[in-house]
Design a protein around this motif. Structure first.
Motif, PDB file in Angstrom:
ATOM      1  N   GLN A  95       8.218   3.945   0.827  1.00 47.77           N
ATOM      2  CA  GLN A  95       7.978   5.347   0.502  1.00 47.77           C
ATOM      3  C   GLN A  95       9.039   6.242   1.117  1.00 47.77           C
ATOM      4  OE1 GLN A  95       3.337   5.180   1.446  1.00 47.77           O
ATOM      5  NE2 GLN A  95       3.886   7.133   0.491  1.00 47.77           N
ATOM      6  N   GLU A 124      -2.100  15.693  -4.247  1.00 47.92           N
ATOM      7  CA  GLU A 124      -0.911  14.834  -4.318  1.00 47.92           C
ATOM      8  C   GLU A 124      -1.177  13.807  -5.395  1.00 47.92           C
ATOM      9  OE1 GLU A 124       1.613  12.752  -1.002  1.00 47.92           O
ATOM     10  OE2 GLU A 124      -0.184  11.554  -1.244  1.00 47.92           O
ATOM     11  N   ARG A 150      -3.113   5.183  11.000  1.00 44.78           N
ATOM     12  CA  ARG A 150      -4.263   5.992  10.604  1.00 44.78           C
ATOM     13  C   ARG A 150      -5.039   5.306   9.478  1.00 44.78           C
ATOM     14  NH1 ARG A 150      -5.038   7.963   5.916  1.00 44.78           N
ATOM     15  NH2 ARG A 150      -2.853   8.543   5.739  1.00 44.78           N
ATOM     16  N   TYR A 151      -4.323   4.740   8.509  1.00 44.76           N
ATOM     17  CA  TYR A 151      -4.939   4.034   7.372  1.00 44.76           C
ATOM     18  C   TYR A 151      -5.760   2.832   7.872  1.00 44.76           C
ATOM     19  CZ  TYR A 151      -4.855   1.339   2.896  1.00 44.76           C
ATOM     20  OH  TYR A 151      -5.167   0.620   1.759  1.00 44.76           O
ATOM     21  N   TRP A 190       3.005  17.643  -5.871  1.00 39.61           N
ATOM     22  CA  TRP A 190       1.997  18.243  -5.002  1.00 39.61           C
ATOM     23  C   TRP A 190       1.578  19.615  -5.516  1.00 39.61           C
ATOM     24  CZ3 TRP A 190       6.261  15.484  -3.467  1.00 39.61           C
ATOM     25  CH2 TRP A 190       6.035  14.360  -2.657  1.00 39.61           C
ATOM     26  N   PHE A 249      -6.085  14.023  -1.491  1.00 40.81           N
ATOM     27  CA  PHE A 249      -4.933  13.149  -1.242  1.00 40.81           C
ATOM     28  C   PHE A 249      -5.377  11.699  -1.360  1.00 40.81           C
ATOM     29  CE2 PHE A 249      -3.859  17.124   0.786  1.00 40.81           C
ATOM     30  CZ  PHE A 249      -2.508  17.280   0.483  1.00 40.81           C
ATOM     31  N   PRO A 250      -5.391  11.159  -2.585  1.00 41.34           N
ATOM     32  CA  PRO A 250      -5.971   9.832  -2.781  1.00 41.34           C
ATOM     33  C   PRO A 250      -5.133   8.726  -2.144  1.00 41.34           C
ATOM     34  CG  PRO A 250      -4.843  10.547  -4.770  1.00 41.34           C
ATOM     35  CD  PRO A 250      -4.811  11.711  -3.819  1.00 41.34           C
ATOM     36  N   GLU A 251      -5.820   7.746  -1.620  1.00 43.05           N
ATOM     37  CA  GLU A 251      -5.167   6.519  -1.147  1.00 43.05           C
ATOM     38  C   GLU A 251      -5.993   5.348  -1.655  1.00 43.05           C
ATOM     39  OE1 GLU A 251      -4.980   6.860   3.126  1.00 43.05           O
ATOM     40  OE2 GLU A 251      -3.068   7.910   3.047  1.00 43.05           O
ATOM     41  N   ARG A 311      -4.293  -0.623  -5.070  1.00 46.11           N
ATOM     42  CA  ARG A 311      -2.837  -0.469  -5.196  1.00 46.11           C
ATOM     43  C   ARG A 311      -2.257  -1.510  -6.159  1.00 46.11           C
ATOM     44  NH1 ARG A 311       1.637   2.605  -5.687  1.00 46.11           N
ATOM     45  NH2 ARG A 311       3.470   1.438  -5.052  1.00 46.11           N
ATOM     46  N   ILE A 339       0.860  -1.183   0.000  1.00 45.81           N
ATOM     47  CA  ILE A 339       0.000   0.000   0.000  1.00 45.81           C
ATOM     48  C   ILE A 339       0.899   1.237   0.000  1.00 45.81           C
ATOM     49  CG2 ILE A 339      -1.895  -1.104   1.289  1.00 45.81           C
ATOM     50  CD1 ILE A 339      -1.079   0.869   3.634  1.00 45.81           C
ATOM     51  N   GLU A 340       0.292   2.357  -0.342  1.00 43.93           N
ATOM     52  CA  GLU A 340       0.962   3.648  -0.148  1.00 43.93           C
ATOM     53  C   GLU A 340      -0.010   4.544   0.586  1.00 43.93           C
ATOM     54  OE1 GLU A 340       2.566   5.495  -3.643  1.00 43.93           O
ATOM     55  OE2 GLU A 340       4.407   4.338  -3.392  1.00 43.93           O
ATOM     56  N   THR A 341       0.530   5.372   1.455  1.00 45.88           N
ATOM     57  CA  THR A 341      -0.301   6.398   2.075  1.00 45.88           C
ATOM     58  C   THR A 341       0.189   7.741   1.573  1.00 45.88           C
ATOM     59  OG1 THR A 341       1.153   6.503   3.992  1.00 45.88           O
ATOM     60  CG2 THR A 341      -0.747   5.026   4.145  1.00 45.88           C
ATOM     61  N   ARG A 342      -0.684   8.742   1.702  1.00 43.27           N
ATOM     62  CA  ARG A 342      -0.275  10.079   1.296  1.00 43.27           C
ATOM     63  C   ARG A 342       0.953  10.548   2.089  1.00 43.27           C
ATOM     64  NH1 ARG A 342      -3.382  12.240   5.796  1.00 43.27           N
ATOM     65  NH2 ARG A 342      -5.506  11.438   5.746  1.00 43.27           N
ATOM     66  N   ALA A 343       1.672  11.505   1.528  1.00 42.50           N
ATOM     67  CA  ALA A 343       2.882  12.000   2.178  1.00 42.50           C
ATOM     68  C   ALA A 343       2.567  12.863   3.385  1.00 42.50           C
ATOM     69  CB  ALA A 343       3.719  12.812   1.187  1.00 42.50           C
ATOM     70  N   VAL A 344       1.342  13.383   3.455  1.00 43.71           N
ATOM     71  CA  VAL A 344       1.021  14.323   4.527  1.00 43.71           C
ATOM     72  C   VAL A 344       0.043  13.717   5.534  1.00 43.71           C
ATOM     73  CG1 VAL A 344       1.324  16.228   2.906  1.00 43.71           C
ATOM     74  CG2 VAL A 344      -0.978  15.417   3.409  1.00 43.71           C
ATOM     75  N   GLU A 345       0.164  14.162   6.738  1.00 40.50           N
ATOM     76  CA  GLU A 345      -0.774  13.836   7.815  1.00 40.50           C
ATOM     77  C   GLU A 345      -1.137  15.148   8.503  1.00 40.50           C
ATOM     78  OE1 GLU A 345      -2.009  10.818   8.473  1.00 40.50           O
ATOM     79  OE2 GLU A 345      -0.763   9.838   6.951  1.00 40.50           O
ATOM     80  N   LEU A 347      -8.505  13.434   4.276  1.00 42.19           N
ATOM     81  CA  LEU A 347      -8.078  14.677   3.628  1.00 42.19           C
ATOM     82  C   LEU A 347      -8.426  14.612   2.147  1.00 42.19           C
ATOM     83  CD1 LEU A 347      -4.492  15.337   5.074  1.00 42.19           C
ATOM     84  CD2 LEU A 347      -6.601  16.537   5.654  1.00 42.19           C
TER      85      LEU A 347
END
Lengths: 450, 450
Positions: free
Chosen positions: A115, B130, A96-97, B118, B9-11, B17, A39-45, B6
């Protein structure tokens, strides 16, 4: 490394990127072989998420929209947005995901995540402000069996053992052992004991003893803690007897010892020599709750741990449920940086192409393109000479890049030929059948001596 | 799409994936087949770099170290650092990388770069804050032959044509044609003409005429510009005759037409039907200097262009040298998002594992692990059941994830068996030889009807 105008933000030249990509592909392949989902999560939190763990504020890069900043400076009211920052690891975003998608995920959920992460720290050798991590974690819904504490470090041991680098040792410890020893010794401030022991390599036993004394850990207690910290072995019996020699006992200690020894035994069965118990490992024990892992490359101990992690009884938590987890993270940039600088490895060439098709004349470029198309259709990476320069110059184009073969379209009805520019051997060849050796098909990453 | 707190910001969930990773792997493979070297640049650039192009300030996310912000709020003096922001495309960073490493790179330098970018824009469908871009560019030192303006869009056409999506048309135009027509018509404000024509689809011919009038482009000029903008064809003769029909001529126009027609002819020879000239394409013509490209998916024109680019006579410039370039960028997130939501495709399962090895009893877990190890050593992704639950529950574990096979260790000296849980067929099997079909070995991404 490429030249770059910002320190702490590494960039590689194309040949370095071949090495990094090789490492990333290899790691991913091992993770997938073991059934981990990518999986990938967004770069920002959100900043709340990033600060929830505490103690990390100095590391976080906070984001602001440039326009919003300009509006604010000009006294214009900008729309209120939630403050966001770049993630500094992949664990906080993963937790969080998991919470956000708990209903969609199948537990126990095994995921890998490769990542970039960012930390606003002062850059120094082996420490970057932007770097790539490769994480595996398994997370359970409510409970998570102990055997994952054995399985996961072995996945990492396999991923690292099959790279062209010196032997990697996975070092393990268990929070319950250390806490159990502390309890048995009457040391109540376990965190202080951990902080002190963590400095053993830096300040030596006397330094640690002095440090522990400041936290009301007396000389006798410190002596035993130091004896414990000096246990390094992959022999369960030796560990048990040396712990027994401290005169320590208790339920928690027994449970921890059982786990640590079970881990060593099963690890030894599956990958002899890969895992060693090292009871001075303290970093991480303050937030992990069971096994904890670090890994060092033989002869490159100065680099520090290149793969760390452990067990959390509560990786994540929502209103109803607790999600225990166990995971490890490879510091890919740190590893690749050393692989390149040592150097441990090199790439056999700088570009993917195995062949350059020469161009006899610009009016005849289409013929060279057709040859390239045929080769590519059979999976052979092919470039076409950028200009119909003299053949010597076209060969030099290949040579500079390490491309092993130059293809010459046949003139006046003659057959095409292909030249191995390393040996000089030139043979007739047909673009619909000729194939380079497996060795030459793609750039490879090979070990370079000690 | 995964649930996320958010917007913009796609996940993806793990199955999404798999689709994204498939697209990324596929694109990379095509790029490498054509001899492009992979590089990555850091996510951040200095604000001066990001603002050098102008007009982008509202998009940029600026970084601040949280600690520095807190220090400033508390009135403490923080060390002066250069302001940095996240890159909003991969062209600005590539240009900087070329300048910084010009002495180490071999020109013409063909590189691909697949990374997140971004933009602090207001999120809307198909527009993210993103997102991942996949770029190819070739950059020359001093000069760069025209044939690259033919080669690069064809690499992208190939990458897109071999994905399980509807037909993609690469639309091309040439700045020299449009500028040449403007010159011939006596239109001096070419930028205004481009801005007006760009709105053709939105506001129609009358709207454009009105808009052009505001920039002193008269009715007769506007009429001819609109006639030009309505040319859409892959037939060079038709294009030439329709341009001739406008009564326009001139050296620049002739050069542009020759390039546009040469591109169409060679593209038609190599990939019939893939490339179409569309003279209303104006976006990008204000900074590109020759060919310009956009790409749309048949039936998904509402998504806008998923792959755009063009020719720069000066991609980068340092004191001594100018580096012309030509490149295109695939909007991977936009494409993948539509592939998933349409849906155009689906993954055959949610996890990499082809097999789950059942565990008969926790005391017998080691045997299941050994079977998994044997299968993995032959490249078969394998999971082991997380607990020795009833077999029905272990089969359900596989079923939920779409894992096709469950492996049962033989009891009391009997042979192992493997069950295809889709057909129910269960056969004796040996972990050192059994292999699933190529179809079942890995999760595949398959097309799902119109």
């Amino acid at each position: 490394m490429a030249r770059t105008s910002l320190s702490g933000f590494p960039e590689w030249l194309p040949e370095g990127r071949i090495i990094e990509q090789y490492v990333l592909d290899h790691i991913r392949q091992v993770f997938e072989l073991h059934g981990f989902s990518g999986i990938e999560t967004r770069a920002v939190e959100t900043l709340e998420q990033l600060e929830a763990k505490g103690e990390t504020s100095k590391e976080v890069y906070v984001l602001d929209r440039l326009q919003a900043m300009k509006d604010a400076e000009a006294g214009r009211h900008s729309s209120k947005e939630r403050k966001m920052g770049l993630h500094f690891d992949l664990t906080v975003p993963f937790a969080r995901y998991v919470i956000e998608n708990a209903n969609e995920l199948d537990f126990p959920f095994k995921r890998y995540q490769i990542q970039k992460v960012w930390r606003g720290e002062r850059p120094q050798e082996g420490r970057f402000r932007e770097f790539t991590q490769a994480d595996i974690d398994v997370v359970g819904n409510g409970d998570l069996p102990f055997h994952f504490e054995v399985d996961l470090p072995l996945v990492m041991a396999e991923a690292l053992a099959t790279l062209p680098i010196p032997t990697v040792h996975v070092l393990v410890n268990n929070r319950k052992v250390v806490q159990g020893v502390c309890e048995s010794l009457g040391v109540t401030d376990v965190e202080a004991a951990l902080r002190g022991l963590d400095k053993l390599d830096k300040i030596g036993p006397e330094g640690v003893t002095a440090e522990l004394a400041c936290s009301n850990i007396n000389g006798e207690q410190a002596e035993k803690l130091l004896k414990m910290a000096q246990i390094r072995s992959n022999d369960p019996d030796e560990i048990r007897s040396r712990i027994a020699g401290l005169g320590c006992e208790g339920e928690l200690l027994a449970e921890g010892l059982n786990q640590l020894c079970a881990l060593l035994e099963e690890a030894h069965r599956r990958m002899p020599g890969a895992v060693i118990a090292d009871l001075k490992i303290a970093r991480g024990l303050d937030y992990y709750t069971g096994s904890v892992y670090e890994s060092v490359i033989e002869g490159h101990e100065d680099l520090g741990s290149i793969c760390s992690g452990g067990r959390y009884d509560s990786l994540a938590k929502d209103g109803k449920r607790t999600y225990p987890g166990v995971g490890l993270s490879i510091g890919v940039s740190r590893l690749v940086s050393r692989m390149i600088s040592a150097p441990m490895v090199q790439a056999t060439r700088k570009v993917p192409a195995a062949v350059v098709v020469a161009v006899i004349d610009e009016t005849d470029r289409a013929r060279s393109e057709d040859i390239a198309m045929q080769l590519r259709s059979r999976g052979i990476s092919t470039d076409v000479a950028p200009s119909a320069a003299k053949f010597g110059k076209q060969i030099k184009f290949a040579d500079k890049r390490g491309i092993p073969f130059v293809w010459f379209p046949g003139m006046e009805g003659e057959a095409d030929t292909v030249k191995d520019i390393r040996s000089g051997e030139q043979i007739e060849a047909d673009a619909s059948t000729w194939t380079p050796s497996a060795q030459d098909l793609k750039p490879r990453v090979i070990s370079v001596g000690a």
